[in-house]
Design a protein around this motif. Structure first.
Motif, PDB file in Angstrom:
ATOM      1  N   GLN A 111      -8.916   0.800   0.729  1.00  0.00           N
ATOM      2  CA  GLN A 111      -9.700   1.895   0.607  1.00  0.00           C
ATOM      3  C   GLN A 111      -9.155   2.876   1.618  1.00  0.00           C
ATOM      4  N   ARG A 112      -8.502   2.625   2.802  1.00  0.00           N
ATOM      5  CA  ARG A 112      -8.456   3.937   3.824  1.00  0.00           C
ATOM      6  C   ARG A 112      -6.868   4.371   3.065  1.00  0.00           C
ATOM      7  N   PHE A 113      -6.024   3.648   2.679  1.00  0.00           N
ATOM      8  CA  PHE A 113      -4.987   4.084   2.046  1.00  0.00           C
ATOM      9  C   PHE A 113      -5.257   5.066   0.950  1.00  0.00           C
ATOM     10  N   ALA A 114      -6.078   4.802  -0.043  1.00  0.00           N
ATOM     11  CA  ALA A 114      -6.653   5.538  -1.185  1.00  0.00           C
ATOM     12  C   ALA A 114      -7.160   6.757  -0.697  1.00  0.00           C
ATOM     13  N   PRO A 120     -12.388   8.275  -2.324  1.00  0.00           N
ATOM     14  CA  PRO A 120     -13.750   8.440  -1.577  1.00  0.00           C
ATOM     15  C   PRO A 120     -13.136   7.769  -0.081  1.00  0.00           C
ATOM     16  N   PRO A 121     -14.385   8.330   1.010  1.00  0.00           N
ATOM     17  CA  PRO A 121     -14.123   7.798   2.267  1.00  0.00           C
ATOM     18  C   PRO A 121     -14.556   6.276   2.151  1.00  0.00           C
ATOM     19  N   PRO A 122     -13.777   5.579   3.015  1.00  0.00           N
ATOM     20  CA  PRO A 122     -13.981   4.128   3.156  1.00  0.00           C
ATOM     21  C   PRO A 122     -15.454   3.714   3.274  1.00  0.00           C
ATOM     22  N   GLN A 123     -15.993   2.741   2.648  1.00  0.00           N
ATOM     23  CA  GLN A 123     -17.236   2.072   3.008  1.00  0.00           C
ATOM     24  C   GLN A 123     -17.234   1.570   4.115  1.00  0.00           C
ATOM     25  N   LEU A 166       0.841  -1.165   0.087  1.00  0.00           N
ATOM     26  CA  LEU A 166       0.050  -0.004  -0.115  1.00  0.00           C
ATOM     27  C   LEU A 166       0.833   1.230  -0.034  1.00  0.00           C
ATOM     28  N   ILE A 167       2.029   1.297   0.789  1.00  0.00           N
ATOM     29  CA  ILE A 167       2.805   2.411   0.699  1.00  0.00           C
ATOM     30  C   ILE A 167       3.532   2.729  -0.628  1.00  0.00           C
ATOM     31  N   ALA A 168       3.825   1.399  -1.542  1.00  0.00           N
ATOM     32  CA  ALA A 168       4.389   1.477  -2.757  1.00  0.00           C
ATOM     33  C   ALA A 168       3.289   2.024  -3.681  1.00  0.00           C
TER      34      ALA A 168
END
Length: 181
Positions: A88-91, A98-101, A21-23
């Motif tokens: 979702q949280r990283f995005a 968008p905010p996480p579902q 996710l960091i990458a």
């Protein structure tokens, strides 16, 4: 020894997931991120190999072997949703997504959510039981595998309790939205 491998695999799962996710987001290397995220299931293969090797070398099944099978099963069943949850949280945090579902809180949507999660739990149970039964067959000694049979019963009991206290409870007593006014 096997407990250390289980802990190491759990840590490795989150480290590889976080690295992917960091990458993908802060470093803006989506292909590297995707490759790392695809490597997450390899952690499960390490645990499966360690468990099998230990039993093949003549080890007697312990609670750690049962825990390893449970970890494998539920990692297979919930791994994809855990990766999606973190993605979702990283995005949202690093890429303006968008905010996480959030799971639905009320009504039929919540009931469906509870049944879907329990269904994933049943998949985890089935995979864990298949691993346990495979280990029992591999060892072929009832005395050395008694703990594995106990784990099948424990996991079955957990799944039965989950069924009663969540999906069935939400089906019979659906949670209703609070009334305004």
């Amino acid at each position: 020894m096997l407990v250390a491998v289980i802990v190491g695999c759990e840590v490795a799962f989150w480290v590889v997931l976080l690295a992917g996710l960091i990458a993908r987001y802060p470093l803006r290397r989506p292909r590297l991120g995707a490759a790392l995220l695809l490597a997450v299931p390899a952690v499960d293969l390490v645990l499966l190999a360690a468990t099998t090797i230990d039993l093949r070398r003549g080890g007697t099944a312990t609670a750690a072997h049962g825990l390893a099978a449970a970890y494998l099963g539920f990692s297979v069943a919930f791994g994809h949703s855990m990766v999606r949850w973190a993605d979702q949280r990283f995005a949202h945090r690093f890429a303006g997504g968008p905010p996480p579902q959030r799971p639905p809180r009320y009504g039929l949507a919540r009931t469906r959510h509870e049944w879907r999660e329990w269904g994933k739990g049943m998949l985890g149970w089935a995979v864990a039981c298949a691993v346990l039964l495979g280990c029992i067959a591999l060892v072929g000694d009832d005395e050395r595998t008694a703990e594995l049979w106990a784990w099948i019963w424990r996991l079955s009991l957990v799944m039965a309790a989950w069924l009663v206290f969540w999906p069935l409870a939400y089906t019979v007593f659906p949670k209703r939205a609070p009334r305004d006014g």
